[in-house]
Write an enzyme that holds these catalytic residues in place. Sequence first.
Site, PDB file in Angstrom:
ATOM      1  N   HIS A 131      -4.309  -4.406  -2.804  1.00  0.00           N
ATOM      2  CA  HIS A 131      -4.708  -4.242  -1.396  1.00  0.00           C
ATOM      3  C   HIS A 131      -4.918  -2.783  -1.034  1.00  0.00           C
ATOM      4  O   HIS A 131      -4.943  -2.431   0.152  1.00  0.00           O
ATOM      5  CB  HIS A 131      -3.657  -4.870  -0.466  1.00  0.00           C
ATOM      6  CG  HIS A 131      -3.620  -6.363  -0.567  1.00  0.00           C
ATOM      7  ND1 HIS A 131      -2.570  -7.112  -0.091  1.00  0.00           N
ATOM      8  CD2 HIS A 131      -4.507  -7.243  -1.093  1.00  0.00           C
ATOM      9  CE1 HIS A 131      -2.816  -8.401  -0.311  1.00  0.00           C
ATOM     10  NE2 HIS A 131      -3.972  -8.510  -0.924  1.00  0.00           N
ATOM     11  N   ILE A 142       0.845  -1.210   0.000  1.00  0.00           N
ATOM     12  CA  ILE A 142       0.000   0.000   0.000  1.00  0.00           C
ATOM     13  C   ILE A 142       0.879   1.260   0.000  1.00  0.00           C
ATOM     14  O   ILE A 142       0.368   2.372   0.056  1.00  0.00           O
ATOM     15  CB  ILE A 142      -0.978  -0.022   1.197  1.00  0.00           C
ATOM     16  CG1 ILE A 142      -0.252  -0.043   2.541  1.00  0.00           C
ATOM     17  CG2 ILE A 142      -1.918  -1.228   1.085  1.00  0.00           C
ATOM     18  CD1 ILE A 142      -1.215   0.062   3.745  1.00  0.00           C
ATOM     19  N   ASP A 143       2.220   1.071  -0.110  1.00  0.00           N
ATOM     20  CA  ASP A 143       3.093   2.248  -0.219  1.00  0.00           C
ATOM     21  C   ASP A 143       3.093   2.733  -1.664  1.00  0.00           C
ATOM     22  O   ASP A 143       2.568   2.059  -2.555  1.00  0.00           O
ATOM     23  CB  ASP A 143       4.523   1.906   0.268  1.00  0.00           C
ATOM     24  CG  ASP A 143       5.219   0.854  -0.590  1.00  0.00           C
ATOM     25  OD1 ASP A 143       5.694  -0.159  -0.028  1.00  0.00           O
ATOM     26  OD2 ASP A 143       5.300   1.019  -1.823  1.00  0.00           O
ATOM     27  N   CYS A 179     -15.569  13.982   4.685  1.00  0.00           N
ATOM     28  CA  CYS A 179     -15.383  13.501   3.314  1.00  0.00           C
ATOM     29  C   CYS A 179     -15.361  14.719   2.388  1.00  0.00           C
ATOM     30  O   CYS A 179     -16.293  15.543   2.430  1.00  0.00           O
ATOM     31  CB  CYS A 179     -16.538  12.582   2.916  1.00  0.00           C
ATOM     32  SG  CYS A 179     -16.604  12.281   1.129  1.00  0.00           S
TER      33      CYS A 179
HETATM   34  C1  BV8 Z   1     -10.202 -12.324   0.811  1.00  0.00           C
HETATM   35  C2  BV8 Z   1      -3.473  -4.370   3.495  1.00  0.00           C
HETATM   36  C3  BV8 Z   1     -12.356 -13.073   0.268  1.00  0.00           C
HETATM   37  C4  BV8 Z   1      -3.551  -3.846   4.835  1.00  0.00           C
HETATM   38  C5  BV8 Z   1      -3.380  -6.786   3.581  1.00  0.00           C
HETATM   39  C6  BV8 Z   1      -7.343 -19.730   4.540  1.00  0.00           C
HETATM   40  C7  BV8 Z   1      -6.971 -20.058   3.259  1.00  0.00           C
HETATM   41  C8  BV8 Z   1      -7.016 -19.113   2.238  1.00  0.00           C
HETATM   42  C9  BV8 Z   1      -7.421 -17.807   2.516  1.00  0.00           C
HETATM   43  C10 BV8 Z   1      -7.770 -17.500   3.790  1.00  0.00           C
HETATM   44  C11 BV8 Z   1      -7.747 -18.431   4.805  1.00  0.00           C
HETATM   45  N1  BV8 Z   1      -8.151 -17.824   5.932  1.00  0.00           N
HETATM   46  C12 BV8 Z   1      -8.429 -16.520   5.672  1.00  0.00           C
HETATM   47  C13 BV8 Z   1      -8.215 -16.323   4.364  1.00  0.00           C
HETATM   48  C14 BV8 Z   1      -8.377 -15.099   3.637  1.00  0.00           C
HETATM   49  C15 BV8 Z   1      -7.247 -14.126   3.917  1.00  0.00           C
HETATM   50  C16 BV8 Z   1      -5.886 -14.793   3.991  1.00  0.00           C
HETATM   51  O1  BV8 Z   1      -5.273 -15.097   3.000  1.00  0.00           O
HETATM   52  N2  BV8 Z   1      -5.427 -15.016   5.233  1.00  0.00           N
HETATM   53  C17 BV8 Z   1      -4.131 -15.650   5.392  1.00  0.00           C
HETATM   54  C18 BV8 Z   1      -3.387 -14.997   6.534  1.00  0.00           C
HETATM   55  C19 BV8 Z   1      -4.359 -17.136   5.617  1.00  0.00           C
HETATM   56  N3  BV8 Z   1      -7.232 -13.234   2.789  1.00  0.00           N
HETATM   57  C20 BV8 Z   1      -8.076 -12.198   2.782  1.00  0.00           C
HETATM   58  O2  BV8 Z   1      -8.821 -11.922   3.705  1.00  0.00           O
HETATM   59  C21 BV8 Z   1      -8.112 -11.376   1.499  1.00  0.00           C
HETATM   60  N4  BV8 Z   1      -9.478 -11.253   1.093  1.00  0.00           N
HETATM   61  O3  BV8 Z   1      -9.793 -13.440   0.836  1.00  0.00           O
HETATM   62  O4  BV8 Z   1     -11.481 -11.978   0.504  1.00  0.00           O
HETATM   63  C22 BV8 Z   1     -13.647 -12.542  -0.117  1.00  0.00           C
HETATM   64  C23 BV8 Z   1     -14.426 -13.296  -0.968  1.00  0.00           C
HETATM   65  C24 BV8 Z   1     -15.648 -12.815  -1.340  1.00  0.00           C
HETATM   66  C25 BV8 Z   1     -16.093 -11.592  -0.859  1.00  0.00           C
HETATM   67  C26 BV8 Z   1     -15.307 -10.848   0.001  1.00  0.00           C
HETATM   68  C27 BV8 Z   1     -14.070 -11.313   0.390  1.00  0.00           C
HETATM   69  C28 BV8 Z   1      -7.595  -9.966   1.717  1.00  0.00           C
HETATM   70  C29 BV8 Z   1      -6.136  -9.998   2.053  1.00  0.00           C
HETATM   71  C30 BV8 Z   1      -5.597  -8.568   2.071  1.00  0.00           C
HETATM   72  C31 BV8 Z   1      -5.398  -8.145   3.489  1.00  0.00           C
HETATM   73  N5  BV8 Z   1      -4.669  -6.873   3.500  1.00  0.00           N
HETATM   74  N6  BV8 Z   1      -2.761  -5.612   3.568  1.00  0.00           N
HETATM   75  C32 BV8 Z   1      -2.223  -3.292   5.266  1.00  0.00           C
HETATM   76  O5  BV8 Z   1      -1.224  -3.336   4.503  1.00  0.00           O
HETATM   77  O6  BV8 Z   1      -2.213  -2.806   6.385  1.00  0.00           O
HETATM   78  S1  BV8 Z   1      -2.451  -8.197   3.668  1.00  0.00           S
HETATM   79  C33 BV8 Z   1      -0.829  -7.901   3.992  1.00  0.00           C
HETATM   80  O7  BV8 Z   1      -0.166  -9.156   3.711  1.00  0.00           O
HETATM   81  C34 BV8 Z   1      -0.155  -6.904   3.073  1.00  0.00           C
HETATM   82  O8  BV8 Z   1      -0.938  -6.519   1.986  1.00  0.00           O
HETATM   83  C35 BV8 Z   1       1.011  -7.697   2.560  1.00  0.00           C
HETATM   84  O9  BV8 Z   1       1.464  -7.217   1.377  1.00  0.00           O
HETATM   85  C36 BV8 Z   1       0.359  -9.017   2.442  1.00  0.00           C
HETATM   86  C37 BV8 Z   1       1.242 -10.168   2.139  1.00  0.00           C
HETATM   87  O10 BV8 Z   1       2.366 -10.059   2.959  1.00  0.00           O
HETATM   88  P1  BV8 Z   1       3.776  -9.942   2.200  1.00  0.00           P
HETATM   89  O11 BV8 Z   1       3.737  -8.752   1.318  1.00  0.00           O
HETATM   90  O12 BV8 Z   1       4.090 -11.248   1.576  1.00  0.00           O
HETATM   91  O13 BV8 Z   1       4.744  -9.596   3.373  1.00  0.00           O
HETATM   92  P2  BV8 Z   1       5.391 -10.643   4.402  1.00  0.00           P
HETATM   93  O14 BV8 Z   1       5.961  -9.874   5.533  1.00  0.00           O
HETATM   94  O15 BV8 Z   1       4.405 -11.730   4.686  1.00  0.00           O
HETATM   95  O16 BV8 Z   1       6.574 -11.302   3.564  1.00  0.00           O
HETATM   96  C38 BV8 Z   1       7.669 -10.502   3.166  1.00  0.00           C
HETATM   97  C39 BV8 Z   1       8.579 -11.392   2.337  1.00  0.00           C
HETATM   98  O17 BV8 Z   1       9.663 -10.593   1.883  1.00  0.00           O
HETATM   99  C40 BV8 Z   1       9.170 -12.545   3.141  1.00  0.00           C
HETATM  100  O18 BV8 Z   1       9.095 -13.735   2.381  1.00  0.00           O
HETATM  101  C41 BV8 Z   1      10.644 -12.134   3.315  1.00  0.00           C
HETATM  102  O19 BV8 Z   1      11.517 -13.247   3.268  1.00  0.00           O
HETATM  103  C42 BV8 Z   1      10.863 -11.270   2.094  1.00  0.00           C
HETATM  104  N7  BV8 Z   1      11.900 -10.248   2.267  1.00  0.00           N
HETATM  105  C43 BV8 Z   1      12.249  -9.596   3.406  1.00  0.00           C
HETATM  106  N8  BV8 Z   1      13.265  -8.730   3.130  1.00  0.00           N
HETATM  107  C44 BV8 Z   1      13.529  -8.849   1.806  1.00  0.00           C
HETATM  108  C45 BV8 Z   1      12.670  -9.811   1.248  1.00  0.00           C
HETATM  109  N9  BV8 Z   1      12.706 -10.158  -0.038  1.00  0.00           N
HETATM  110  C46 BV8 Z   1      13.621  -9.533  -0.828  1.00  0.00           C
HETATM  111  N10 BV8 Z   1      14.477  -8.599  -0.366  1.00  0.00           N
HETATM  112  C47 BV8 Z   1      14.462  -8.232   0.929  1.00  0.00           C
HETATM  113  N11 BV8 Z   1      15.334  -7.291   1.369  1.00  0.00           N
END
Ligand code: BV8
Length: 247
Positions: A117, A101-102, A144
């Site tokens: 997102h 979101i950046d 708003c």
């Molecule tokens: C939806 C915005 C349905 C807010 C975010 C079970 C199975 C499947 C799905 C689900 C489930 N239980 C629940 C769900 C649904 C849920 C989900 O997936 N939950 C997970 C936790 C299991 N998903 C949702 O709710 C989504 N919506 O499914 O809707 C629906 C259907 C019909 C009608 C209505 C709805 C919505 C998900 C979005 C949530 N919002 N963010 C905010 O930012 O504050 S999610 C949040 O996680 C961010 O967006 C973020 O981008 C996202 C993913 O995280 P990553 O970006 O991957 O970041 P992370 O820290 O995890 O990883 C960083 C990686 O970078 C690491 O691997 C690391 O090694 C690497 N790294 C670190 N440093 C470096 C690097 N790589 C390279 N260089 C470096 N220097």
Amino acid sequence: MTLGGDLKPGDPIVILTGAGISKESGLATFRDADGIWAKVRVEDVATPEAFRANPVRVHDFYNARRRQLQEAHVEPNAAHQALARLEREWPGPVLLVTQNIDDLHERAGSRNLIHMHGELLRGRCEDCGTVHDWPGDMSLSSPCPACGRSSVLRPHVVWFGEMPLEMDRIYAALDNCALFLSIGTSGNVYPAAGFVQEVKLQGTGHTVELNLEPSEGATLFDETIHGPATRVVPDYVGRLLNAHAAA
Ligand code: BV8
């Protein structure tokens, strides 16, 4: 196999990025040891229920991240710049889908960009539905700009349980791409974490993960390249452009 599978000039490329691509710009990731979810619970700040229960806490959470994003030292890094270069120089469509979101991809020059997102620097009115640029703090008393009502503005961000944005356009691009790059994401959050399977099942694209370490879905990719984004992404983009320029 040349770099990028049997990619040919003109073929479409789709890129997914996550918080890892912004880490070296000084923004925290979510699931690293020093990540955001180590300090605050998803259920308290990143769901519609949390916002209804305690809007002040949620506004404080996003106000702090909005201020941090606009601090002078937070700049696009070499990985963001490399993706903007790929969009400029690749002789074919390049679609960048970010979970972030950046605004670092825009500031690096990426144009064909989807914030699935949402965006930290925009706000949405829950009453009239309008979306507004919102670089400053937001609170219940913020009116708003369109309908003038207060206590109706929220961050224009997709919370857990909410539908990500532009999914139809994203799936169409995944089904037709020749190359899918997944960069800086842990592969924990759906539907983004399922995009690589979409490419494999519905499309014919070559899939590459570029991440600091293997993600949850690493074994699903044709290729994995591990290392910091500011090293592995410019290197991969440079090799891809050279390989096809020579072709
Ligand atoms: C939806 C915005 C349905 C807010 C975010 C079970 C199975 C499947 C799905 C689900 C489930 N239980 C629940 C769900 C649904 C849920 C989900 O997936 N939950 C997970 C936790 C299991 N998903 C949702 O709710 C989504 N919506 O499914 O809707 C629906 C259907 C019909 C009608 C209505 C709805 C919505 C998900 C979005 C949530 N919002 N963010 C905010 O930012 O504050 S999610 C949040 O996680 C961010 O967006 C973020 O981008 C996202 C993913 O995280 P990553 O970006 O991957 O970041 P992370 O820290 O995890 O990883 C960083 C990686 O970078 C690491 O691997 C690391 O090694 C690497 N790294 C670190 N440093 C470096 C690097 N790589 C390279 N260089 C470096 N220097």
